[in-house]
Each structure stands twice: as C-alpha cells, then as structure tokens.
Scaffold this active site. Structure first.
Site, PDB file in Angstrom:
ATOM      1  N   ARG A  45       0.862  -1.174   0.000  1.00  0.00           N
ATOM      2  CA  ARG A  45       0.000   0.000   0.000  1.00  0.00           C
ATOM      3  C   ARG A  45       0.911   1.242   0.000  1.00  0.00           C
ATOM      4  O   ARG A  45       1.663   1.475   0.944  1.00  0.00           O
ATOM      5  CB  ARG A  45      -0.908   0.005   1.213  1.00  0.00           C
ATOM      6  CG  ARG A  45      -1.622   1.339   1.506  1.00  0.00           C
ATOM      7  CD  ARG A  45      -2.497   1.826   0.363  1.00  0.00           C
ATOM      8  NE  ARG A  45      -3.493   0.892  -0.047  1.00  0.00           N
ATOM      9  CZ  ARG A  45      -4.670   0.713   0.572  1.00  0.00           C
ATOM     10  NH1 ARG A  45      -4.962   1.424   1.644  1.00  0.00           N
ATOM     11  NH2 ARG A  45      -5.537  -0.151   0.107  1.00  0.00           N
ATOM     12  N   ARG A  54      -4.085 -13.849  -0.651  1.00  0.00           N
ATOM     13  CA  ARG A  54      -4.452 -12.465  -0.365  1.00  0.00           C
ATOM     14  C   ARG A  54      -3.584 -11.902   0.758  1.00  0.00           C
ATOM     15  O   ARG A  54      -3.428 -12.540   1.798  1.00  0.00           O
ATOM     16  CB  ARG A  54      -5.929 -12.365   0.030  1.00  0.00           C
ATOM     17  CG  ARG A  54      -6.889 -12.928  -0.998  1.00  0.00           C
ATOM     18  CD  ARG A  54      -8.287 -13.040  -0.435  1.00  0.00           C
ATOM     19  NE  ARG A  54      -8.355 -13.945   0.708  1.00  0.00           N
ATOM     20  CZ  ARG A  54      -9.423 -14.095   1.475  1.00  0.00           C
ATOM     21  NH1 ARG A  54     -10.521 -13.403   1.222  1.00  0.00           N
ATOM     22  NH2 ARG A  54      -9.409 -14.940   2.485  1.00  0.00           N
TER      23      ARG A  54
END
Length: 317
Positions: A209, A232
């Site tokens: 991120r 994930r």
C-alpha cells in the site's frame, strides 16, 4: 479550521490502527475543531444540504477516546473541510452520498476527496487508465473472454469490482481447476462484470500500500504479506503488515499517477502495488497511516493534515 469527518460510527473505530482516528488526533493537536457525522445523517431540503453533526472532544485515552456533543443540524457549507472517510462497500447509498456532497460543494463546502472523483474512480477499474503499470488485465462478464484469457496467461486472479478487504478473490492456476464455477459465482452467470488479471508471483513478498498525499508519495509503503497459504495479503484477510521504503519502481508509479489524481480532486490515494505492478487505486478511505508511522517513524497523519491545510488555503484564494 472546522473539520467534519463523514465516517462510520466512532464506536467501531479500532484506535490502534484506524487512519481516520490518527487524522482526528493530529487535527485536534493543532487546535482545529473536530466534528463527525454518518452517511445516514445527511439530508437535502429545499436545495440545501445539511447533516446532524456532532462536535467531538478528544480525551487523550486511546480506549475511551472521545466525547460527542449532542448532534446539531448544520449546513455543510459552514465547515472549512469535510473529509469523506466512509468505508466501503461502495453501494448505491455511497453513491447517493456523493451526490449530496457534490451539491454541498456548490454551496461552499470543501470536500476531500472530491465526491465526483470518488465516484469516477472505481478502485479496481481505475487501473485500466494506467495500463503501462499493470499486469495483463481483463474487465468483462463474458465467460468466453475469461476462458480465453486464462488459456493465454495460465495462472490468473479473478475478483469482483466492488469487493473490499480481499473478499471474493480467487486464484485459478494453469490447470483451470474450478474456473467455470468461479466464473458463474463472480459474474452471476454473466450478469456482473469482474476483473481478471495474470497472477503476480511477487505477492509472496506482499501487496504494497503506497499512500499518495497531495500528489506526492509517502516514502514508505506497508507490504501486506499473505499468511498461512493465502493468496491475499489484505490485513482484513490475515495478512502481516510490514513497513518498508519505496522501491525505484514504486516511486515511478506513484510519481506518475500522483499529480494526475491530485489534479482530479483526490487529496489522498492508496495505490496497491504487487511487485512491479499497479493493482488498485484506493480513493474511498485509504488506510495504513498508523502502521507506517509506528514501524517507519514517518509522520503520515501530520503530512496529511499539512496537505489538507494547504488545500483549504488554496481553495479559499
């Protein structure tokens, strides 16, 4: 400044990691007045947008962290800044709220991120505007196209366009195992559009991120590393968050997209990057402020409030 936060119920905040909480703490520390309201508190009557807004007093206690005054019906144009921090799902109620906030802008409100820009940037589909930075990507609901894409690329990821936190993400390997069932499930037998991408093996090192504030990247990302055999990396799916300096490629992507997105009214963006590839452009309520600050020492919330103050000053000129 009078800063109003459109957010989820304050009682649901996990203060040890919530980015909106970090923003509120920093704004309060600088002497700004902090207010809060929810999506359901807004209304438009006789063309005027208002909301039942509560003044928030910070206690300094991370557990019992706020006191809320009695909500008062307030014209949203009275605030110096409104921060749209409502978490997904990005459903029709969310869309309706952007309509009201857009009307409030015409009545003097300054809203960050800009409501129309949030509406125009689906967090999955937005990456198709920057295909030079993405892994091979297909957006469709057509089974034949998806099967052809899988045959060409072998190992693929399929995901819904309105998911969050890693929900609804599937990996199909070269053998095509369960591809038909997954397509049926995600597309509702061809009724819904989904995204399909070539699998990026670098996910084992984390889904990064990258925060972009006022068009400029924060120099550290939070790599969300999959655990327990997961594909994930999302923190909501059990990923481990590790702050790390941006790579040269990270800077290349962030510096290319940052000014473009800022010019569109997106003060805060969270770019998701796996390896060398852009995978999402998060514009609703980007997070990871506290994890990056705690691990890398970079003052993300302070940097954001700096940018907010500058944006409000610029808008007033």
């Amino acid at each position: 400044m009078k800063i109003a936060f459109l957010a989820d119920p304050l009682s649901t905040f996990k203060t040890y990691k919530d980015s909106t909480y970090a923003m509120m703490v920093e704004a309060d520390k600088r002497g700004h007045e902090v207010y809060a309201f929810q999506q359901k508190d807004m209304a438009v009557e006789q063309g005027v947008v208002s909301a039942k807004v509560a003044r928030i007093t910070m206690t300094g206690d991370s557990q019992d962290w706020y006191r809320a005054a009695e909500p008062a019906e307030t014209n949203l144009g009275e605030f110096d800044a409104i921060l749209q921090r409502k978490d997904p799902p990005f459903d029709m109620e969310y869309v309706y709220s952007t309509y009201l906030l857009e009307l409030a802008e015409k009545q003097g409100a300054k809203v960050f991120n800009k409501p129309s820009a949030i509406r125009d940037h689906n967090e999955k589909v937005a990456i198709t505007q920057f295909s030079e930075f993405t892994s091979p990507t297909l957006v469709t609901g057509d089974e034949a196209r998806i099967r052809a894409f899988q045959k060409q690329h072998g190992d693929i990821i399929l995901k819904p366009l309105d998911g969050m936190g890693g929900t609804g993400i599937f990996r199909v390997k070269a053998d095509g195992m369960n591809l038909g069932a997954i397509i049926e499930t995600l597309t509702g037998n061809g009724q819904y559009t989904i995204m399909v991408q070539r699998f990026i093996p670098a996910i084992e090192k984390g889904d990064k991120r990258i925060l972009v504030i006022g068009g400029k990247p924060v120099p550290f990302s939070l790599a969300r590393i999959p655990q327990n055999g997961e594909v994930r990396g999302n923190l909501a799916a059990g990923g481990l968050g590790v702050a790390q300096p941006l790579t040269e490629r990270d800077f290349e992507i962030a510096n290319a997209l940052g000014p473009i997105l800022a010019a569109r009214g997106l003060l805060l963006v969270g770019l998701d990057v796996i390896g060398d590839f852009l995978t999402e452009v998060n514009v609703t309520s980007p997070t990871c402020f506290q994890e990056i600050t705690q691990q890398a020492g970079f003052p993300v919330a302070a940097t954001f409030i700096d940018a907010l103050e500058a944006a409000v000053t610029a808008a007033a000129k």
